[in-house]
Scaffold this motif. Structure first.
Motif, PDB file in Angstrom:
ATOM      1  N   SER A 275       0.844  -1.199   0.000  1.00 28.12           N
ATOM      2  CA  SER A 275       0.000   0.000   0.000  1.00 28.12           C
ATOM      3  C   SER A 275       0.878   1.246   0.000  1.00 28.12           C
ATOM      4  CB  SER A 275      -0.900   0.012   1.237  1.00 28.12           C
ATOM      5  OG  SER A 275      -0.098   0.128   2.411  1.00 28.12           O
ATOM      6  N   ASP A 276       0.271   2.390  -0.310  1.00 30.20           N
ATOM      7  CA  ASP A 276       0.995   3.673  -0.290  1.00 30.20           C
ATOM      8  C   ASP A 276       1.698   3.882   1.047  1.00 30.20           C
ATOM      9  OD1 ASP A 276       0.890   4.982  -2.719  1.00 30.20           O
ATOM     10  OD2 ASP A 276      -1.105   5.771  -2.380  1.00 30.20           O
ATOM     11  N   LYS A 277       0.924   3.736   2.127  1.00 27.97           N
ATOM     12  CA  LYS A 277       1.448   3.988   3.468  1.00 27.97           C
ATOM     13  C   LYS A 277       2.620   3.061   3.784  1.00 27.97           C
ATOM     14  CE  LYS A 277       0.132   3.844   8.350  1.00 27.97           C
ATOM     15  NZ  LYS A 277      -0.965   3.545   9.313  1.00 27.97           N
ATOM     16  N   ASN A 278       2.438   1.773   3.536  1.00 29.09           N
ATOM     17  CA  ASN A 278       3.500   0.818   3.860  1.00 29.09           C
ATOM     18  C   ASN A 278       4.694   0.940   2.932  1.00 29.09           C
ATOM     19  OD1 ASN A 278       1.927  -0.037   5.941  1.00 29.09           O
ATOM     20  ND2 ASN A 278       1.528  -2.079   5.147  1.00 29.09           N
ATOM     21  N   GLU A 280       5.986   3.702   1.878  1.00 29.01           N
ATOM     22  CA  GLU A 280       6.842   4.745   2.448  1.00 29.01           C
ATOM     23  C   GLU A 280       7.651   4.209   3.622  1.00 29.01           C
ATOM     24  OE1 GLU A 280       7.461   7.730   1.188  1.00 29.01           O
ATOM     25  OE2 GLU A 280       6.168   7.099  -0.470  1.00 29.01           O
TER      26      GLU A 280
END
Length: 327
Positions: A275-278, A280
């Motif tokens: 995911s986007d968050k992970n 990063e």
């Protein structure tokens, strides 16, 4: 048939279609783009994978340990034990076997995995040493990576660079042919890429953060792994050619032998979907450990596309690895 891994369409037709029996204890079954099988053992799952070494003669004991441990790491599991089968031709010496096992022993010590058994045989069925390793890993069942949460827009990352293993094999096996075409510095850089063949560390880190898919990039190279990932997750992918990292030594060696670095075997590099968050968090944590990692694209609804100079081109299924055009 061509030298190398059997093409995926033939795998589906000749191999997977003939695997009829299924067990309820098996959590992850055999399939394209799946590095391991996962078996339910109660609180823990048992993660298993097997691979041969056929395209190299230099440092094959170490390669054999690393490539199978890489597959288990792609499932986020800790490698525990290795079964190792060595088939060697009649001209093999005791010193040859000893060196193979010394290299394997050093690699297993570095990864904290035990060689728990196997088989060693001299046979006229092979004309050079062939090693097959089967790795057994352990993982809490609740942490088994599943593809159910993959969404359009999830990021596609790779660690290190394209063509790592292939570059190292060519530089070690064909050093004499490179001496008048490549600087000593680049030859040594290429040969040393074999020291970065493990993806166990990044596999463990990414699993602790949370990923939706990982795939060890082996035969077929980066483009082959991307195609297999799309098949495995049942969605499309789009990557950008200019974002895929390639070492200068890889580019120059591939230019000399007129082969594609993105289709060259690349054990040592991991393909990751998160995911986007992970994503990063993965960038942050891997870079803390001095592991190169790059976002190269994202999951889409359909199609398997590589974009270059603003133009999208469909990625074809992997065929025989570029290494076999050289070695």
């Amino acid at each position: 048939m061509e030298i190398g891994k059997v093409p995926n369409d033939l795998l589906e037709k000749l191999v997977f279609e003939n695997i009829k029996n299924k067990r309820e204890e098996v959590i992850v079954h055999a399939g394209v783009g799946k590095d391991c099988s996962v078996i339910d053992f109660g609180e823990y799952s048992c993660v298993v994978s097997t691979d041969p070494i056929t395209g190299a003669t230099h440092n094959i004991g170490s390669l054999a340990i690393n490539i199978s441990c890489n597959d288990v790491a792609a499932s986020g599991a800790e490698p525990i034990g290795v079964l190792m089968t060595i088939l060697a031709p009649a001209n093999t010496t005791e010193k040859d076997l000893e060196q193979i096992m010394k290299d394997a022993g050093k690699a297993s010590e570095k990864l904290n995995v035990e060689i728990v058994g196997g088989h060693t045989e001299i046979t006229d069925a092979v004309n050079r040493v062939v090693i097959t390793t089967t790795v057994i890993g352990k993982q809490l069942k609740e942490r088994v990576i599943t593809m159910e949460n993959i969404k359009v827009g999830d990021k596609i990352l790779i660690t290190k660079s394209a063509g790592i293993e292939g570059t190292s094999i060519i530089a070690n096996e064909l050093e004499d042919r490179l001496k008048n075409k490549l600087s000593e510095e680049l030859i040594r850089e290429a040969q040393a890429l074999g020291d970065n063949i493990s993806v166990v560390k990044e596999g463990m880190i990414c699993a602790s953060i949370g990923v939706n898919y990982m795939h060890d990039i082996t035969e077929g190279g980066v483009l082959g792994a991307i195609w297999e990932a799309s098949e495995a997750i049942g969605k499309g992918v789009k990557v950008k050619r200019e974002l895929i990292p390639i070492k200068q030594s890889t580019n120059e060696i591939c230019s000399i032998f007129n082969i594609n670095p993105l289709r060259l075997i690349s054990s040592g590099s991991m393909l990751i979907i998160a995911s986007d968050k992970n994503s990063e968090l993965i960038l942050k944590e891997l870079r803390k450990e001095n592991i190169q990692v790059t976002i190269i694209g994202e999951v889409t609804e359909e199609d398997i596309i590589i974009e270059e100079d603003g133009q999208g081109v469909t990625i074809d299924p992997p065929q025989s690895d570029e290494l076999y055009k050289v070695i």
